[in-house]
Design an enzyme around this catalytic site. Structure first.
Site, short mmCIF file in Angstrom:
data_model
loop_
_atom_site.label_atom_id
_atom_site.label_comp_id
_atom_site.label_asym_id
_atom_site.label_seq_id
_atom_site.Cartn_x
_atom_site.Cartn_y
_atom_site.Cartn_z
N VAL A 93 0.83 -1.20 0.00
CA VAL A 93 0.00 0.00 0.00
C VAL A 93 0.87 1.26 0.00
O VAL A 93 0.75 2.12 -0.88
CB VAL A 93 -0.98 -0.02 1.21
CG1 VAL A 93 -1.70 1.30 1.35
CG2 VAL A 93 -1.96 -1.17 1.06
N PHE A 116 -15.05 -11.96 -10.88
CA PHE A 116 -15.09 -12.60 -9.56
C PHE A 116 -16.16 -13.69 -9.47
O PHE A 116 -16.80 -13.88 -8.43
CB PHE A 116 -15.24 -11.56 -8.43
CG PHE A 116 -13.91 -10.98 -8.06
CD1 PHE A 116 -13.23 -10.18 -8.95
CD2 PHE A 116 -13.32 -11.26 -6.84
CE1 PHE A 116 -11.97 -9.67 -8.64
CE2 PHE A 116 -12.07 -10.75 -6.52
CZ PHE A 116 -11.40 -9.95 -7.43
N GLY A 144 -7.52 -16.17 -0.87
CA GLY A 144 -6.47 -15.96 0.12
C GLY A 144 -5.99 -14.52 0.03
O GLY A 144 -6.73 -13.64 -0.40
N CYS A 168 -5.96 -9.41 2.16
CA CYS A 168 -7.13 -8.58 2.40
C CYS A 168 -8.41 -9.36 2.73
O CYS A 168 -8.97 -9.18 3.81
CB CYS A 168 -7.38 -7.69 1.19
SG CYS A 168 -6.15 -6.39 1.04
N LYS A 192 15.88 -2.42 4.37
CA LYS A 192 14.89 -2.20 3.32
C LYS A 192 15.09 -0.83 2.67
O LYS A 192 15.02 -0.67 1.45
CB LYS A 192 13.50 -2.28 3.97
CG LYS A 192 12.40 -2.73 3.05
CD LYS A 192 11.16 -3.01 3.91
CE LYS A 192 9.92 -3.03 3.08
NZ LYS A 192 8.71 -3.10 3.87
N PHE A 232 -7.73 0.32 -2.85
CA PHE A 232 -8.45 -0.78 -3.50
C PHE A 232 -7.58 -1.56 -4.47
O PHE A 232 -8.09 -2.35 -5.26
CB PHE A 232 -9.68 -0.23 -4.25
CG PHE A 232 -10.67 0.43 -3.34
CD1 PHE A 232 -11.56 -0.34 -2.57
CD2 PHE A 232 -10.71 1.80 -3.20
CE1 PHE A 232 -12.46 0.27 -1.71
CE2 PHE A 232 -11.61 2.42 -2.34
CZ PHE A 232 -12.50 1.65 -1.59
N LYS A 244 -2.30 -16.12 -5.39
CA LYS A 244 -2.75 -15.90 -6.77
C LYS A 244 -1.52 -15.66 -7.62
O LYS A 244 -0.43 -15.43 -7.07
CB LYS A 244 -3.74 -14.73 -6.84
CG LYS A 244 -3.13 -13.37 -6.55
CD LYS A 244 -4.13 -12.28 -6.83
CE LYS A 244 -3.48 -10.92 -6.79
NZ LYS A 244 -4.38 -9.84 -7.11
N ALA A 284 -15.10 -20.00 -9.52
CA ALA A 284 -15.04 -20.92 -8.38
C ALA A 284 -13.64 -21.50 -8.34
O ALA A 284 -12.94 -21.60 -9.34
CB ALA A 284 -16.07 -22.01 -8.56
C1 UDX Z 1 -8.19 -7.71 -3.09
C2 UDX Z 1 -9.15 -6.73 -3.76
O1 UDX Z 1 -9.39 -7.16 -5.11
C3 UDX Z 1 -8.59 -5.33 -3.73
O2 UDX Z 1 -9.52 -4.42 -4.28
C4 UDX Z 1 -8.28 -4.95 -2.28
O3 UDX Z 1 -7.70 -3.69 -2.19
C5 UDX Z 1 -7.36 -5.97 -1.65
O4 UDX Z 1 -7.93 -7.27 -1.77
P1 UDX Z 1 -5.96 -9.02 -3.78
O5 UDX Z 1 -6.01 -9.62 -2.41
O6 UDX Z 1 -4.66 -8.49 -4.27
O7 UDX Z 1 -7.00 -7.79 -3.87
O8 UDX Z 1 -6.42 -10.13 -4.82
P2 UDX Z 1 -7.69 -10.48 -5.71
O9 UDX Z 1 -7.25 -10.50 -7.11
O10 UDX Z 1 -8.87 -9.71 -5.37
O11 UDX Z 1 -7.89 -12.02 -5.29
C6 UDX Z 1 -8.13 -12.41 -3.93
C7 UDX Z 1 -8.32 -13.89 -3.83
O12 UDX Z 1 -9.56 -14.28 -4.43
C8 UDX Z 1 -7.26 -14.73 -4.54
O13 UDX Z 1 -6.91 -15.82 -3.72
C9 UDX Z 1 -7.93 -15.21 -5.81
O14 UDX Z 1 -7.41 -16.43 -6.27
C10 UDX Z 1 -9.37 -15.35 -5.33
N1 UDX Z 1 -10.37 -15.25 -6.41
C11 UDX Z 1 -10.53 -14.08 -7.09
C12 UDX Z 1 -11.18 -16.35 -6.71
O15 UDX Z 1 -11.06 -17.42 -6.09
N2 UDX Z 1 -12.14 -16.21 -7.68
C13 UDX Z 1 -12.32 -15.07 -8.39
O16 UDX Z 1 -13.22 -15.02 -9.24
C14 UDX Z 1 -11.49 -13.96 -8.09
#
Ligand code: UDX
Length: 451
Positions: A11, A249, A257, A260, A35, A152, A320, A252
């Site tokens: 962030v 989103f 994970g 956030c 760092k 976000f 991811k 499935a």
């Molecule tokens: C998320 C939000 O998207 C972001 O807006 C916020 O600021 C922080 O949290 P991030 O944690 O980086 O971002 O990853 P994101 O791409 O949202 O994926 C989160 C998790 O959901 C991952 O484990 C991903 O594999 C899973 N996921 C996402 C699914 O299982 N299915 C989906 O359709 C989308």
């Protein structure tokens, strides 16, 4: 504007460098000397596409600097952005120790009027308390206010998200604070949503938890699809044409994970409980996700007689693709289970293996062992079972027939549904995925129903 940024994680660092790119004068503060040294030499402490280049450019052009000396950074800053961690505590609440520490340092250091902008995700109402805390400890007679500016961005696309965000949310309690933030964000040319502080804090949780709910809902429906003979990918496609639902989103998989969703769902649930309210929907999302993360392990345990002494290929460790972060990743739920059952794991991850190995060093572990490989095919060679936990490009490139060629027994448990059933159907690979029928080896051409 003269901006200081506290904390150089995803962030803080991305925000700081982006403000510099937009022409502000930025100093990023971190307590970690090593760092800071690394960042000064142009090396990003995190893996994030485009970040290192932006750091080097803005450092060499003199718009961004890094320091551990918070006093000099804060004393004449127009705004101090705070992006330090708010980790989850055992009861699910957010730990505010780091943020309070920064607030104290700001109070001691500022010598000119300053807006303190909280980017970290904090429980609703925290910024009111932080403002009071700073005022209580203020060393000089200056005007100081706290604003909320939730972040976000997604990991892996953080830089892109910062410049192309759908909106910037700012939560302020005065025109002075609102104007200062509008001015800082003006060069980004993004839609601005200006609300009060508590609403801004709530928007962050409500948005993240909604997305977590959406994923858990699809995972729940996927599990039901397996029982009733429907296909979750077809179902998702059919849903996606309704723009009230949207097409994003809906994937499935093996559960969400990252830093956030898991933390923010638990924190909102905790906040509700503290306020005497039961947030049933979010509770359900947490529950479904917990169960989902080990759903493939349970399927595999039913299918196989043992994991003991077996070569088990694990493809993907991070939560991811596009990040080296494995916080709350499904691998963390499954690897200890596999090790406890005596599996010899061969794990591949193009970016996250090194950091994962700090928690799970290579060699014997529990009743099994773990080995890290550089090439995804080395993980598959002679393996008896394969788990796909992260949909990295290197993993998606593996063609279904290669499992047959490389593995001793081509049994694949895919937590990311990376193959279409048709392409696997043409091979002699046994394929278990999420929310879709299982393709059995012994019944090629006659596909059995998952029970
Ligand atoms: C998320 C939000 O998207 C972001 O807006 C916020 O600021 C922080 O949290 P991030 O944690 O980086 O971002 O990853 P994101 O791409 O949202 O994926 C989160 C998790 O959901 C991952 O484990 C991903 O594999 C899973 N996921 C996402 C699914 O299982 N299915 C989906 O359709 C989308």
């Amino acid at each position: 504007m003269k901006i200081a940024v506290a904390g150089t994680g995803y962030v803080g660092l991305v925000a700081g460098v982006s403000f510099a790119e937009m022409g502000h004068q930025v100093t990023c503060v971190d307590i970690d000397e090593k760092k800071v040294k690394k960042m000064k030499s142009g090396i990003s402490p995190i893996y994030e596409e485009g970040l290192q280049e932006l750091m080097q450019k803005n450092y060499s052009e003199g718009r961004v600097d890094y320091t551990t000396d918070y006093r000099s950074a804060y004393k004449d800053a127009d705004a101090v952005f705070v992006g330090v961690g708010t980790p989850e505590q055992p009861d699910g609440s957010a730990d505010l120790t780091y943020i309070a520490e920064v607030a104290r340092q700001v109070a001691e250091s500022v010598e000119t009027d300053c807006l303190v902008v909280i980017k970290s995700t904090v429980p609703v109402g925290t910024n009111d308390k932080l403002e009071q805390f700073i005022l209580d400890n203020l060393a000089h007679d200056v005007h100081i206010e706290v604003a909320s500016n939730p972040e976000f961005l997604s990991q892996g696309t953080a830089v892109h998200d910062t410049f192309h965000g759908k909106r910037v949310v700012i939560g302020t309690e005065s025109q002075w604070a609102e104007q200062r933030l509008l001015e800082i964000y003006e060069p980004f040319k993004l839609p601005m949503v200006s609300v009060n502080r508590r609403s801004a804090e709530m928007i962050k949780y409500a948005a993240n938890d909604f997305l977590a709910l959406k994923i858990s809902y699809m995972n729940d429906i996927a599990n039901l699809c397996e029982h009733v003979g429907a296909d979750i990918q077809d179902v998702a496609e059919g849903m996606s044409y309704d723009d009230r639902i949207g097409s994003k989103f809906l994937n499935a998989g093996i559960g969400y994970g990252g830093s956030c969703f898991p933390k923010d769902t638990k924190a909102l649930d905790y906040l509700a409980e503290q306020n005497g309210y039961e947030l049933k929907t979010v509770k359900a999302a947490i529950d479904v996700n917990k169960n989902q993360k080990t759903s493939l392990y349970r399927k595999a345990s039913e299918r196989l007689v043992t994991f003991s002494g077996m070569k088990v290929a694990v493809l993907g460790l991070t939560f991811k693709p596009g990040t080296d972060d494995f916080r709350e990743a499904p691998s963390l739920d499954n690897i200890p289970l596999l090790l406890s059952k005596g599996a010899n794991i061969y794990a591949f991850d193009p970016v996250g293996a090194e950091s994962f190995a700090k928690s799970y060093p290579e060699g014997p572990n529990d009743r099994g062992s773990i080995t890290y490989v550089q090439d995804v095919r080395d993980a598959l060679k002679d393996a008896e079972v394969c788990f796909i936990f992260t949909e990295w490009g290197e993993v998606k490139e593996i063609r279904p027939e290669e499992y047959l060629e490389l593995m001793r027994t081509p049994i694949v448990f895919d937590g990311r549904n990376i193959y279409s059933l048709e392409e696997v159907d043409n091979t002699d690979v046994e394929y278990h995925s999420i929310g879709r029928r299982t393709i059995e080896r012994s019944t090629k051409g006659r596909v059995s129903q998952q029970s």
